[in-house]
Design a protein around this motif. Structure first.
Motif, PDB file in Angstrom:
ATOM      1  N   SER A  77       4.815  -0.005  17.373  1.00  0.00           N
ATOM      2  CA  SER A  77       5.697   0.676  16.414  1.00  0.00           C
ATOM      3  C   SER A  77       6.679  -0.286  15.741  1.00  0.00           C
ATOM      4  CB  SER A  77       6.450   1.822  17.095  1.00  0.00           C
ATOM      5  OG  SER A  77       7.417   1.318  17.989  1.00  0.00           O
ATOM      6  N   LEU A  78       6.824  -1.485  16.264  1.00  0.00           N
ATOM      7  CA  LEU A  78       7.712  -2.485  15.666  1.00  0.00           C
ATOM      8  C   LEU A  78       7.066  -3.218  14.493  1.00  0.00           C
ATOM      9  CD1 LEU A  78       9.166  -4.107  18.907  1.00  0.00           C
ATOM     10  CD2 LEU A  78      10.281  -2.446  17.407  1.00  0.00           C
ATOM     11  N   MET A  79       5.768  -3.021  14.321  1.00  0.00           N
ATOM     12  CA  MET A  79       5.021  -3.745  13.300  1.00  0.00           C
ATOM     13  C   MET A  79       4.356  -2.770  12.338  1.00  0.00           C
ATOM     14  SD  MET A  79       5.501  -6.888  14.334  1.00  0.00           S
ATOM     15  CE  MET A  79       4.252  -8.015  13.792  1.00  0.00           C
ATOM     16  N   ASP A  80       4.184  -3.192  11.090  1.00  0.00           N
ATOM     17  CA  ASP A  80       3.521  -2.399  10.063  1.00  0.00           C
ATOM     18  C   ASP A  80       2.344  -3.184   9.501  1.00  0.00           C
ATOM     19  OD1 ASP A  80       5.386  -0.308  10.143  1.00  0.00           O
ATOM     20  OD2 ASP A  80       6.649  -1.242   8.615  1.00  0.00           O
ATOM     21  N   VAL A  81       1.334  -2.456   9.083  1.00  0.00           N
ATOM     22  CA  VAL A  81       0.233  -3.074   8.347  1.00  0.00           C
ATOM     23  C   VAL A  81       0.502  -2.792   6.878  1.00  0.00           C
ATOM     24  CG1 VAL A  81      -2.248  -3.099   7.932  1.00  0.00           C
ATOM     25  CG2 VAL A  81      -1.384  -2.796  10.256  1.00  0.00           C
ATOM     26  N   ASP A  82       0.615  -3.859   6.110  1.00  0.00           N
ATOM     27  CA  ASP A  82       0.928  -3.756   4.687  1.00  0.00           C
ATOM     28  C   ASP A  82      -0.309  -4.089   3.868  1.00  0.00           C
ATOM     29  OD1 ASP A  82       2.815  -3.689   2.377  1.00  0.00           O
ATOM     30  OD2 ASP A  82       2.238  -5.798   2.245  1.00  0.00           O
ATOM     31  N   PRO A  86      -1.371  -3.266  -3.262  1.00  0.00           N
ATOM     32  CA  PRO A  86      -1.283  -1.808  -3.110  1.00  0.00           C
ATOM     33  C   PRO A  86      -2.005  -1.022  -4.195  1.00  0.00           C
ATOM     34  CG  PRO A  86       0.858  -2.715  -3.722  1.00  0.00           C
ATOM     35  CD  PRO A  86      -0.070  -3.870  -3.524  1.00  0.00           C
ATOM     36  N   SER A  87      -2.353  -1.652  -5.317  1.00  0.00           N
ATOM     37  CA  SER A  87      -3.017  -0.920  -6.402  1.00  0.00           C
ATOM     38  C   SER A  87      -4.448  -0.512  -6.034  1.00  0.00           C
ATOM     39  CB  SER A  87      -3.019  -1.736  -7.689  1.00  0.00           C
ATOM     40  OG  SER A  87      -3.798  -2.900  -7.538  1.00  0.00           O
ATOM     41  N   ILE A  88      -5.071  -1.189  -5.055  1.00  0.00           N
ATOM     42  CA  ILE A  88      -6.424  -0.814  -4.644  1.00  0.00           C
ATOM     43  C   ILE A  88      -6.427  -0.072  -3.304  1.00  0.00           C
ATOM     44  CG2 ILE A  88      -7.584  -2.594  -5.996  1.00  0.00           C
ATOM     45  CD1 ILE A  88      -7.812  -4.275  -3.433  1.00  0.00           C
ATOM     46  N   LYS A  89      -5.261   0.304  -2.842  1.00  0.00           N
ATOM     47  CA  LYS A  89      -5.110   1.059  -1.602  1.00  0.00           C
ATOM     48  C   LYS A  89      -5.915   2.360  -1.692  1.00  0.00           C
ATOM     49  CE  LYS A  89      -1.088   2.798   0.914  1.00  0.00           C
ATOM     50  NZ  LYS A  89       0.371   2.778   0.838  1.00  0.00           N
ATOM     51  N   GLY A  90      -6.637   2.689  -0.632  1.00  0.00           N
ATOM     52  CA  GLY A  90      -7.427   3.910  -0.617  1.00  0.00           C
ATOM     53  C   GLY A  90      -8.855   3.737  -1.098  1.00  0.00           C
ATOM     54  N   ASN A  99      -7.259  -7.336   2.677  1.00  0.00           N
ATOM     55  CA  ASN A  99      -6.147  -6.754   1.919  1.00  0.00           C
ATOM     56  C   ASN A  99      -5.001  -6.311   2.824  1.00  0.00           C
ATOM     57  OD1 ASN A  99      -4.949  -5.951  -0.565  1.00  0.00           O
ATOM     58  ND2 ASN A  99      -5.452  -3.834  -0.110  1.00  0.00           N
ATOM     59  N   TYR A 100      -5.111  -6.567   4.101  1.00  0.00           N
ATOM     60  CA  TYR A 100      -4.067  -6.185   5.056  1.00  0.00           C
ATOM     61  C   TYR A 100      -3.277  -7.412   5.499  1.00  0.00           C
ATOM     62  CZ  TYR A 100      -6.726  -1.837   5.917  1.00  0.00           C
ATOM     63  OH  TYR A 100      -7.379  -0.646   5.811  1.00  0.00           O
ATOM     64  N   GLN A 101      -2.026  -7.170   5.843  1.00  0.00           N
ATOM     65  CA  GLN A 101      -1.236  -8.183   6.536  1.00  0.00           C
ATOM     66  C   GLN A 101      -0.329  -7.461   7.518  1.00  0.00           C
ATOM     67  OE1 GLN A 101       1.149 -10.456   3.839  1.00  0.00           O
ATOM     68  NE2 GLN A 101       1.761  -8.685   2.647  1.00  0.00           N
ATOM     69  N   ILE A 109      10.062  -4.180   4.752  1.00  0.00           N
ATOM     70  CA  ILE A 109      11.092  -3.587   3.884  1.00  0.00           C
ATOM     71  C   ILE A 109      11.439  -4.546   2.747  1.00  0.00           C
ATOM     72  CG2 ILE A 109      13.522  -2.895   3.791  1.00  0.00           C
ATOM     73  CD1 ILE A 109      13.066  -1.736   6.671  1.00  0.00           C
ATOM     74  N   LEU A 110      11.627  -5.826   3.062  1.00  0.00           N
ATOM     75  CA  LEU A 110      11.948  -6.817   2.037  1.00  0.00           C
ATOM     76  C   LEU A 110      10.824  -6.926   1.000  1.00  0.00           C
ATOM     77  CD1 LEU A 110      13.529  -9.614   4.228  1.00  0.00           C
ATOM     78  CD2 LEU A 110      14.701  -8.221   2.515  1.00  0.00           C
ATOM     79  N   LYS A 111       9.584  -6.970   1.449  1.00  0.00           N
ATOM     80  CA  LYS A 111       8.451  -7.065   0.524  1.00  0.00           C
ATOM     81  C   LYS A 111       8.385  -5.822  -0.367  1.00  0.00           C
ATOM     82  CE  LYS A 111       3.439  -7.288   0.256  1.00  0.00           C
ATOM     83  NZ  LYS A 111       3.136  -6.009  -0.351  1.00  0.00           N
TER      84      LYS A 111
END
Length: 124
Positions: A77-82, A86-90, A99-101, A109-111
């Protein structure tokens, strides 16, 4: 075929007429990513955990090192997959590991602020 978008492995039958949604490799991860069929990036996070490469790809934060006594669910829960793009998300192309990081909450949040992700699409 496995529901993980970047996996091309066949699934197995659990009775004569019904198949699992995951291949034998990814079915092991089901407990850690219960919503994975509708949210494939969760499988990416689980794969990073199991590969022991669970660090922020921006700042290098390692939750396992910082909080060694916490459960894997709390650490996840401390980490997110970004999504890098984002324009090709889905789309099939957008839901690939390329396409993940993996980012810590702070870097994510900063990104998001830098890219204006908080602004409604109709106002961009």
């Amino acid at each position: 075929m496995c529901k993980v978008s970047w996996c091309n492995n066949e699934t197995e039958f659990y009775n004569k007429s019904q198949q699992y949604v995951f291949c034998p490799t990814h079915i092991q991860y089901k407990k850690l990513a219960e919503n994975a069929p509708s949210r494939p990036w969760l499988m990416y996070k689980v794969e990073k955990i199991l590969e022991s490469t669970f660090t922020c790809e921006c700042c290098g934060f390692d939750p396992v090192k910082h909080y060694p006594n916490e459960t894997i669910n709390i650490l996840a829960s401390l980490m997110d997959v970004d999504h890098k793009n984002p324009s090709i998300k889905g789309t099939l192309e957008g839901e690939q590991p390329s396409n993940y990081q993996l980012l810590c909450k702070h870097c994510h949040i900063l990104k998001s602020h830098r890219e204006g992700d908080y602004i409604n699409k109709k106002y961009k």
